[in-house]
Design a protein around this motif. Sequence first.
Motif, PDB file in Angstrom:
ATOM      1  N   MET A   1       8.139   5.327  -4.510  1.00  0.00           N
ATOM      2  CA  MET A   1       7.286   5.741  -3.392  1.00  0.00           C
ATOM      3  C   MET A   1       7.277   7.253  -3.347  1.00  0.00           C
ATOM      4  O   MET A   1       8.342   7.885  -3.163  1.00  0.00           O
ATOM      5  N   ASP A   2       6.114   7.844  -3.567  1.00  0.00           N
ATOM      6  CA  ASP A   2       5.962   9.300  -3.589  1.00  0.00           C
ATOM      7  C   ASP A   2       6.955   9.964  -4.546  1.00  0.00           C
ATOM      8  O   ASP A   2       7.575  10.986  -4.232  1.00  0.00           O
ATOM      9  N   GLY A   3       7.086   9.355  -5.722  1.00  0.00           N
ATOM     10  CA  GLY A   3       7.918   9.938  -6.766  1.00  0.00           C
ATOM     11  C   GLY A   3       9.401   9.667  -6.639  1.00  0.00           C
ATOM     12  O   GLY A   3      10.180  10.088  -7.499  1.00  0.00           O
ATOM     13  N   ARG A   4       9.821   8.978  -5.593  1.00  0.00           N
ATOM     14  CA  ARG A   4      11.237   8.681  -5.391  1.00  0.00           C
ATOM     15  C   ARG A   4      11.498   7.190  -5.622  1.00  0.00           C
ATOM     16  O   ARG A   4      10.734   6.350  -5.143  1.00  0.00           O
ATOM     17  N   LYS A   5      12.591   6.906  -6.319  1.00  0.00           N
ATOM     18  CA  LYS A   5      12.942   5.524  -6.583  1.00  0.00           C
ATOM     19  C   LYS A   5      13.332   4.833  -5.287  1.00  0.00           C
ATOM     20  O   LYS A   5      14.038   5.398  -4.451  1.00  0.00           O
TER      21      LYS A   5
ATOM     22  N   ARG B   1       0.578  -3.707 -16.848  1.00  0.00           N
ATOM     23  CA  ARG B   1       0.043  -4.299 -15.625  1.00  0.00           C
ATOM     24  C   ARG B   1       0.901  -4.003 -14.400  1.00  0.00           C
ATOM     25  O   ARG B   1       0.924  -4.763 -13.433  1.00  0.00           O
ATOM     26  N   ASN B   2       1.631  -2.889 -14.462  1.00  0.00           N
ATOM     27  CA  ASN B   2       2.268  -2.394 -13.251  1.00  0.00           C
ATOM     28  C   ASN B   2       1.202  -1.756 -12.373  1.00  0.00           C
ATOM     29  O   ASN B   2       0.228  -1.184 -12.867  1.00  0.00           O
ATOM     30  N   LEU B   3       1.395  -1.850 -11.068  1.00  0.00           N
ATOM     31  CA  LEU B   3       0.373  -1.475 -10.094  1.00  0.00           C
ATOM     32  C   LEU B   3       0.665  -0.095  -9.522  1.00  0.00           C
ATOM     33  O   LEU B   3       1.799   0.190  -9.117  1.00  0.00           O
ATOM     34  N   ILE B   4      -0.343   0.768  -9.497  1.00  0.00           N
ATOM     35  CA  ILE B   4      -0.223   2.089  -8.876  1.00  0.00           C
ATOM     36  C   ILE B   4      -1.264   2.191  -7.777  1.00  0.00           C
ATOM     37  O   ILE B   4      -2.460   1.959  -8.012  1.00  0.00           O
ATOM     38  N   LEU B   5      -0.813   2.530  -6.560  1.00  0.00           N
ATOM     39  CA  LEU B   5      -1.696   2.677  -5.407  1.00  0.00           C
ATOM     40  C   LEU B   5      -1.619   4.111  -4.900  1.00  0.00           C
ATOM     41  O   LEU B   5      -0.523   4.652  -4.702  1.00  0.00           O
ATOM     42  N   ASP B   6      -2.785   4.719  -4.667  1.00  0.00           N
ATOM     43  CA  ASP B   6      -2.857   6.105  -4.200  1.00  0.00           C
ATOM     44  C   ASP B   6      -3.854   6.169  -3.051  1.00  0.00           C
ATOM     45  O   ASP B   6      -5.053   5.992  -3.247  1.00  0.00           O
TER      46      ASP B   6
ATOM     47  N   VAL C   1       1.656   7.798  -2.804  1.00  0.00           N
ATOM     48  CA  VAL C   1       1.454   7.074  -4.062  1.00  0.00           C
ATOM     49  C   VAL C   1       2.628   6.116  -4.245  1.00  0.00           C
ATOM     50  O   VAL C   1       3.796   6.517  -4.131  1.00  0.00           O
ATOM     51  N   SER C   2       2.329   4.866  -4.507  1.00  0.00           N
ATOM     52  CA  SER C   2       3.381   3.876  -4.740  1.00  0.00           C
ATOM     53  C   SER C   2       3.222   3.279  -6.127  1.00  0.00           C
ATOM     54  O   SER C   2       2.119   3.202  -6.666  1.00  0.00           O
ATOM     55  N   ARG C   3       4.348   2.861  -6.687  1.00  0.00           N
ATOM     56  CA  ARG C   3       4.340   2.195  -7.988  1.00  0.00           C
ATOM     57  C   ARG C   3       5.044   0.856  -7.843  1.00  0.00           C
ATOM     58  O   ARG C   3       6.156   0.781  -7.303  1.00  0.00           O
TER      59      ARG C   3
END
Length: 232
Positions: free
Chosen positions: A130-134, A212-217, A222-224
Motif C-alpha cells: 500500500m503506497d509502496g509499503r509492505k 495477473r497481480n492487481l495494481i489499483l491507482d 496505489v495498492s498492489r
Amino acid sequence: MKSRTILILLILLPLTGVAETLRYRGDYTLGHEVNTFCPEINSQCYWIHPGTHDAVKAHFTTLYESNTSKPYEPVCLVLQGRIDRESSRSGFAADYDGYIHVRRIFGICSESDVITQGDLQHHRWILTMMDGRKVQRTPDDLPWLEVGEAMHVSGFTGCNQMHGKASLRGNLLVVPNLATSRKACPAGVSSLETMLVKHLTRSPQISLDAARNLILDDGHSVSRWQLNDWKK
C-alpha cells in the motif's frame, strides 16, 4: 392501463436473457465453415453475428491473417460485444452456443492492455503493498479481494467483511456502493480499513502484471494485490 403495461414489461425484462455489452478475451477462429469467438471466461463458443458491421468484419480478417500461419488456427483477441443465446440460428451457426454481437475489437491479446471482466471474475487477490509499503499482517489477517459472477465483489479489510457490485468503465474499477460489516477494529487495523474503503470507491485505475497481480491507482493511493486464487 398504460402504466400497468409498462410495469409488467419492466418486471419481465430481466427474464428475457438479454446480456450486457461487455469486454471479452478469447480465441477467434476464421475459416470456410468457422467464424467463431470462444471467451476464456467460459467453455462456450459463439458465432460472429451476421449483422456485424463491415468495418468490424474487415478488422477480424486483417488481424486473423496477420497473426496465423495455418487454416483454422485460433488467435487470441480482446473485443467488446454482447452474447446472444436466444436468437434462432441456422447453418453452421446452429452448432454453437449462440451469437456474439461484436461492436469493437481492441486487438490481439499480447498487444492489448485493455482489462476485461473475464480477467477479474472468479479470481482472488491478497493485499501486499500500500503506497509502496509492505502490508505487515499474519496470513489470516491480510486484506483480500475477490470478484465473482456478474462482477460481484467480496473481500476482507483485515477486520471487516466487504461486498458490493463492480463494473469496468474503461480501465477504471467502479464500486460505487461498497458495504462493510460493523465489527470494532484496533486503531492500526481501522486506519487501513478506512484507507482501503476510500481507495476502492474512488474508481481506481486498474492494471494487471504478467502474473495477473492487481495494481489499483486512485490518484491518491496505489495498492498492489497478489493473485491468490482458492485451491481446487
